[in-house]
Design a protein around this motif. Structure first.
Motif, PDB file in Angstrom:
ATOM      1  N   ALA A 101       0.948  -1.202   0.088  1.00 22.74           N
ATOM      2  CA  ALA A 101      -0.092  -0.111  -0.077  1.00 22.74           C
ATOM      3  C   ALA A 101       0.736   1.183  -0.027  1.00 22.74           C
ATOM      4  N   GLU A 102       0.500   2.369  -1.003  1.00 23.59           N
ATOM      5  CA  GLU A 102       1.080   3.362  -1.090  1.00 23.59           C
ATOM      6  C   GLU A 102       0.141   4.458  -1.335  1.00 23.59           C
ATOM      7  N   GLY A 103       0.274   5.869  -1.128  1.00 21.37           N
ATOM      8  CA  GLY A 103      -0.655   6.667  -1.148  1.00 21.37           C
ATOM      9  C   GLY A 103      -0.243   7.970  -0.620  1.00 21.37           C
ATOM     10  N   GLY A 104      -1.179   9.100  -0.677  1.00 17.08           N
ATOM     11  CA  GLY A 104      -0.809  10.251  -0.003  1.00 17.08           C
ATOM     12  C   GLY A 104      -1.948  11.242   0.935  1.00 17.08           C
ATOM     13  N   VAL A 105      -1.396  11.890   1.886  1.00 12.55           N
ATOM     14  CA  VAL A 105      -2.140  12.602   2.661  1.00 12.55           C
ATOM     15  C   VAL A 105      -2.884  13.902   1.765  1.00 12.55           C
ATOM     16  N   ILE A 106      -4.373  13.592   1.895  1.00 16.46           N
ATOM     17  CA  ILE A 106      -5.000  14.883   1.576  1.00 16.46           C
ATOM     18  C   ILE A 106      -5.584  15.659   2.535  1.00 16.46           C
ATOM     19  N   GLU A 107      -5.579  15.498   3.775  1.00 16.01           N
ATOM     20  CA  GLU A 107      -6.134  16.379   4.821  1.00 16.01           C
ATOM     21  C   GLU A 107      -5.575  15.847   6.127  1.00 16.01           C
ATOM     22  N   ALA A 108      -4.996  16.701   7.101  1.00  8.88           N
ATOM     23  CA  ALA A 108      -4.696  16.119   8.366  1.00  8.88           C
ATOM     24  C   ALA A 108      -4.706  17.219   9.431  1.00  8.88           C
ATOM     25  N   TYR A 109      -5.114  16.658  10.575  1.00  7.81           N
ATOM     26  CA  TYR A 109      -5.468  17.941  11.491  1.00  7.81           C
ATOM     27  C   TYR A 109      -5.398  16.815  12.835  1.00  7.81           C
ATOM     28  N   LEU A 110      -5.154  17.773  14.187  1.00  9.84           N
ATOM     29  CA  LEU A 110      -5.180  17.157  15.370  1.00  9.84           C
ATOM     30  C   LEU A 110      -6.893  17.194  16.057  1.00  9.84           C
ATOM     31  N   ASP A 111      -7.178  16.039  16.283  1.00 11.68           N
ATOM     32  CA  ASP A 111      -8.795  15.872  16.528  1.00 11.68           C
ATOM     33  C   ASP A 111      -8.522  15.922  18.416  1.00 11.68           C
ATOM     34  N   SER A 112      -9.000  16.782  18.901  1.00  6.32           N
ATOM     35  CA  SER A 112      -8.961  16.718  20.492  1.00  6.32           C
ATOM     36  C   SER A 112      -9.482  15.637  21.285  1.00  6.32           C
ATOM     37  N   GLN A 113     -10.337  14.830  20.557  1.00 13.14           N
ATOM     38  CA  GLN A 113     -10.696  13.577  21.042  1.00 13.14           C
ATOM     39  C   GLN A 113     -10.011  12.246  20.507  1.00 13.14           C
ATOM     40  N   ILE A 132       1.177  -1.075   9.814  1.00 12.52           N
ATOM     41  CA  ILE A 132       2.076   0.014  10.248  1.00 12.52           C
ATOM     42  C   ILE A 132       2.496   0.879   9.099  1.00 12.52           C
ATOM     43  N   ILE A 133       2.128   2.309   9.161  1.00  3.55           N
ATOM     44  CA  ILE A 133       2.335   3.205   8.049  1.00  3.55           C
ATOM     45  C   ILE A 133       3.363   4.271   8.305  1.00  3.55           C
ATOM     46  N   ALA A 134       3.872   5.041   7.439  1.00  3.19           N
ATOM     47  CA  ALA A 134       4.838   6.158   7.849  1.00  3.19           C
ATOM     48  C   ALA A 134       4.817   7.091   6.521  1.00  3.19           C
ATOM     49  N   THR A 135       4.898   8.083   6.997  1.00  5.62           N
ATOM     50  CA  THR A 135       4.866   9.293   6.050  1.00  5.62           C
ATOM     51  C   THR A 135       6.534  10.014   6.284  1.00  5.62           C
ATOM     52  N   GLN A 136       6.719  10.952   5.470  1.00  9.04           N
ATOM     53  CA  GLN A 136       7.908  11.467   5.804  1.00  9.04           C
ATOM     54  C   GLN A 136       8.103  12.198   7.057  1.00  9.04           C
ATOM     55  N   VAL A 170       0.764  14.634  13.689  1.00  6.18           N
ATOM     56  CA  VAL A 170      -0.038  14.988  12.530  1.00  6.18           C
ATOM     57  C   VAL A 170       0.788  15.134  11.257  1.00  6.18           C
ATOM     58  N   PRO A 171       0.612  14.366  10.035  1.00  4.21           N
ATOM     59  CA  PRO A 171       1.311  14.399   9.071  1.00  4.21           C
ATOM     60  C   PRO A 171       1.148  15.798   8.032  1.00  4.21           C
ATOM     61  N   GLY A 172       1.836  16.227   7.424  1.00  6.60           N
ATOM     62  CA  GLY A 172       1.691  17.299   6.217  1.00  6.60           C
ATOM     63  C   GLY A 172       0.841  16.839   5.108  1.00  6.60           C
ATOM     64  N   VAL A 173      -0.034  17.554   4.775  1.00  3.66           N
ATOM     65  CA  VAL A 173      -0.751  17.618   3.575  1.00  3.66           C
ATOM     66  C   VAL A 173       0.165  17.192   2.345  1.00  3.66           C
ATOM     67  N   GLY A 174      -0.132  16.309   1.566  1.00  5.54           N
ATOM     68  CA  GLY A 174       0.659  15.880   0.566  1.00  5.54           C
ATOM     69  C   GLY A 174       1.905  14.937   0.784  1.00  5.54           C
ATOM     70  N   GLU A 175       1.941  14.655   2.093  1.00  2.00           N
ATOM     71  CA  GLU A 175       3.084  13.804   2.178  1.00  2.00           C
ATOM     72  C   GLU A 175       2.740  12.325   1.750  1.00  2.00           C
ATOM     73  N   ARG A 176       3.534  11.490   1.182  1.00  2.00           N
ATOM     74  CA  ARG A 176       3.382  10.299   0.673  1.00  2.00           C
ATOM     75  C   ARG A 176       3.331   9.199   1.976  1.00  2.00           C
ATOM     76  N   LEU A 177       2.649   8.279   1.858  1.00  2.00           N
ATOM     77  CA  LEU A 177       2.700   7.151   3.004  1.00  2.00           C
ATOM     78  C   LEU A 177       2.982   5.796   2.289  1.00  2.00           C
ATOM     79  N   LYS A 178       3.502   4.833   3.029  1.00  2.00           N
ATOM     80  CA  LYS A 178       3.768   3.715   2.728  1.00  2.00           C
ATOM     81  C   LYS A 178       3.702   2.649   3.966  1.00  2.00           C
ATOM     82  N   VAL A 179       3.136   1.368   3.437  1.00  2.00           N
ATOM     83  CA  VAL A 179       3.055   0.440   4.777  1.00  2.00           C
ATOM     84  C   VAL A 179       4.365  -0.290   4.784  1.00  2.00           C
ATOM     85  N   PHE A 180       4.562  -0.584   6.153  1.00  2.00           N
ATOM     86  CA  PHE A 180       5.771  -1.485   6.246  1.00  2.00           C
ATOM     87  C   PHE A 180       5.255  -2.592   7.132  1.00  2.00           C
ATOM     88  N   PRO A 181       6.208  -3.825   7.187  1.00  2.00           N
ATOM     89  CA  PRO A 181       5.813  -5.000   7.521  1.00  2.00           C
ATOM     90  C   PRO A 181       6.187  -4.947   9.185  1.00  2.00           C
TER      91      PRO A 181
END
Length: 181
Positions: A101-113, A132-136, A170-181
């Motif tokens: 799995a690979e993709g991108g972040v299109i929206e990100a924010y800190l939800d208080s809950q 397990i996923i990671a962005t930059q 919170v990741p940055g909008v536009g960051e790429r994501l990838k799944v790791f084993p």
């Protein structure tokens, strides 16, 4: 592939950031104006604000499709899905679910809950709760996946917007994501 704005709040800084990222990467754009069910919703005002940011929607003579939706009532969701499929077909977009799995972040924010929250769209592969996923800028184990109607789902497939909980920051909008084993 989308710029999301809330019909009762106007174009916010994160929307402007998403616009810049989409322009830099050259990916297709669809404008989604949410919360159209609210009495104070002003979609035409939003479209005017977007035009000031060089995003001219079809109803104002531009080439960018726009859809007015309510995640709460479901209004406009069928139209949005049709437009996503149409744009994907026109751009010849496809994804291979057998790949990592690979993709991108299109929206990100800190939800208080809920903590760090990110809306992702996959290009390839499947995303599942527990992955397990990671962005930059951050990483984490997915605690929860939700669809655009905030319903819990077991997995996400390519081109499907999905809300992810479980990242450390919170990741940055536009960051790429990838799944790791």
């Amino acid at each position: 592939m989308g710029v999301i704005s809330q019909a009762d709040e106007g174009v916010k800084p994160q929307t402007k950031e998403a616009i810049e990222t989409i322009k830099k990467t050259g990916i297709p754009m669809i404008v989604v104006i949410n919360k159209i069910d609210k009495p104070e919703a002003q979609p035409e005002k939003i479209k005017g604000e977007l035009a000031k940011n060089d995003v001219l929607v079809e109803s104002l003579g531009g080439k960018i499709p726009s859809v007015e939706v309510s995640a709460k009532t479901g209004q406009g969701i069928e139209e949005l899905l049709e437009i996503i499929l149409l744009v994907a077909e026109m751009e010849k977009l496809s994804g291979d679910v057998s790949k990592t799995a690979e993709g991108g972040v299109i929206e990100a924010y800190l939800d208080s809950q809920k903590g760090p929250t990110a809306t992702l769209v996959l290009r390839e592969g499947k995303l599942k709760t527990g992955d397990i996923i990671a962005t930059q800028s951050t990483w984490g184990r997915i605690k929860s996946l939700e669809d655009f109607q905030l319903k819990k789902i077991g997995e996400a497939l390519p081109s499907m917007p999905v809300i992810v909980l479980g990242l450390g920051e919170v990741p940055g909008v536009g960051e790429r994501l990838k799944v790791f084993p």
